[in-house]
Design a protein around this motif. Structure first.
Motif, PDB file in Angstrom:
ATOM      1  N   ALA A 110      30.904  49.534  94.193  1.00 48.67           N
ATOM      2  CA  ALA A 110      30.058  50.161  93.172  1.00 48.67           C
ATOM      3  C   ALA A 110      29.806  49.203  92.013  1.00 48.67           C
ATOM      4  O   ALA A 110      28.670  49.068  91.544  1.00 48.67           O
ATOM      5  CB  ALA A 110      30.709  51.453  92.671  1.00 48.67           C
ATOM      6  N   GLU A 111      30.833  48.541  91.549  1.00 51.85           N
ATOM      7  CA  GLU A 111      30.685  47.601  90.433  1.00 51.85           C
ATOM      8  C   GLU A 111      29.786  46.425  90.816  1.00 51.85           C
ATOM      9  O   GLU A 111      28.976  45.979  90.012  1.00 51.85           O
ATOM     10  CB  GLU A 111      32.058  47.122  89.973  1.00 51.85           C
ATOM     11  N   LEU A 112      29.907  45.959  92.050  1.00 50.69           N
ATOM     12  CA  LEU A 112      29.084  44.854  92.526  1.00 50.69           C
ATOM     13  C   LEU A 112      27.599  45.234  92.508  1.00 50.69           C
ATOM     14  O   LEU A 112      26.748  44.427  92.166  1.00 50.69           O
ATOM     15  CB  LEU A 112      29.517  44.475  93.945  1.00 50.69           C
ATOM     16  N   LEU A 113      27.311  46.506  92.848  1.00 55.62           N
ATOM     17  CA  LEU A 113      25.925  46.982  92.880  1.00 55.62           C
ATOM     18  C   LEU A 113      25.489  47.627  91.570  1.00 55.62           C
ATOM     19  O   LEU A 113      24.404  48.194  91.491  1.00 55.62           O
ATOM     20  CB  LEU A 113      25.751  47.988  94.021  1.00 55.62           C
ATOM     21  N   LYS A 114      26.346  47.558  90.543  1.00 48.96           N
ATOM     22  CA  LYS A 114      26.052  48.132  89.221  1.00 48.96           C
ATOM     23  C   LYS A 114      25.818  49.639  89.297  1.00 48.96           C
ATOM     24  O   LYS A 114      24.943  50.190  88.661  1.00 48.96           O
ATOM     25  CB  LYS A 114      24.836  47.460  88.560  1.00 48.96           C
ATOM     26  N   LYS A 115      26.634  50.295  90.115  1.00 45.17           N
ATOM     27  CA  LYS A 115      26.544  51.746  90.255  1.00 45.17           C
ATOM     28  C   LYS A 115      27.804  52.381  89.673  1.00 45.17           C
ATOM     29  O   LYS A 115      28.844  51.734  89.565  1.00 45.17           O
ATOM     30  CB  LYS A 115      26.421  52.147  91.726  1.00 45.17           C
TER      31      LYS A 115
END
Length: 120
Positions: free
Chosen positions: A31-36
Motif C-alpha cells: 500500500a505504501e509503495l502505491l501511495k494507498k
C-alpha cells in the motif's frame, strides 16, 4: 485465481497475498509503495477478493522478484501521488440529500438528455 462478484471479476485475496509474499513485502508495504491507504487494501480481506488492478500489480511484482528484477525502484520512479482521503462529513458530497435530484429537477435533466443516445 479469480472470484466473481456483482461488480465483475476479482483476484482472490489469498492469491494476492501469495504474490506479495513472493515479492517479500507485506500488504502495508504494498500500500505504501502505491501511495494507498493500507486500510483500503486490508479491508478487502473480509470480502476474500481484491480489485483486479491490485491483483495484477501484485502478480507482476511477485514474478519480477522471482526473476531477480528490482520492482521497488521501478514503482518509485513513477512518482505516484497520494490521493486525498474522502471526507464523509463534507456537505455536498455524493449521496447527500442536497445532491439528490428533486422530481422537478429530474424532469429538467430528462428533457436535456433526451435523444443524446441517438446523436452518438
Amino acid at each position: 485465481m479469480f472470484s466473481t462478484s456483482i461488480y465483475g471479476l476479482f483476484v482472490k485475496y489469498s492469491e494476492f497475498t501469495r504474490h506479495l509474499g513472493k515479492a517479500g513485502i507485506t500488504v502495508k508495504e504494498f500500500a505504501e509503495l502505491l501511495k494507498k491507504n493500507p486500510n483500503s487494501i486490508t479491508n478487502n480481506a473480509q470480502k476474500g477478493c481484491i480489485p483486479n488492478e491490485l491483483g495484477v500489480i501484485a502478480a507482476l511484482i511477485g514474478e519480477m522478484s522471482d526473476n531477480d528484477i528490482e520492482f521497488k525502484r521501478v514503482i518509485e520512479r513513477l512518482e505516484l501521488k497520494k490521493r486525498k482521503a474522502r471526507s464523509p462529513e463534507k456537505v455536498g458530497s455524493f449521496g447527500t440529500p442536497d445532491k439528490i435530484a428533486s422530481s422537478s429537477n429530474k424532469e429538467e435533466i430528462h428533457a436535456k438528455t433526451e435523444g443524446i443516445g441517438a446523436q452518438v
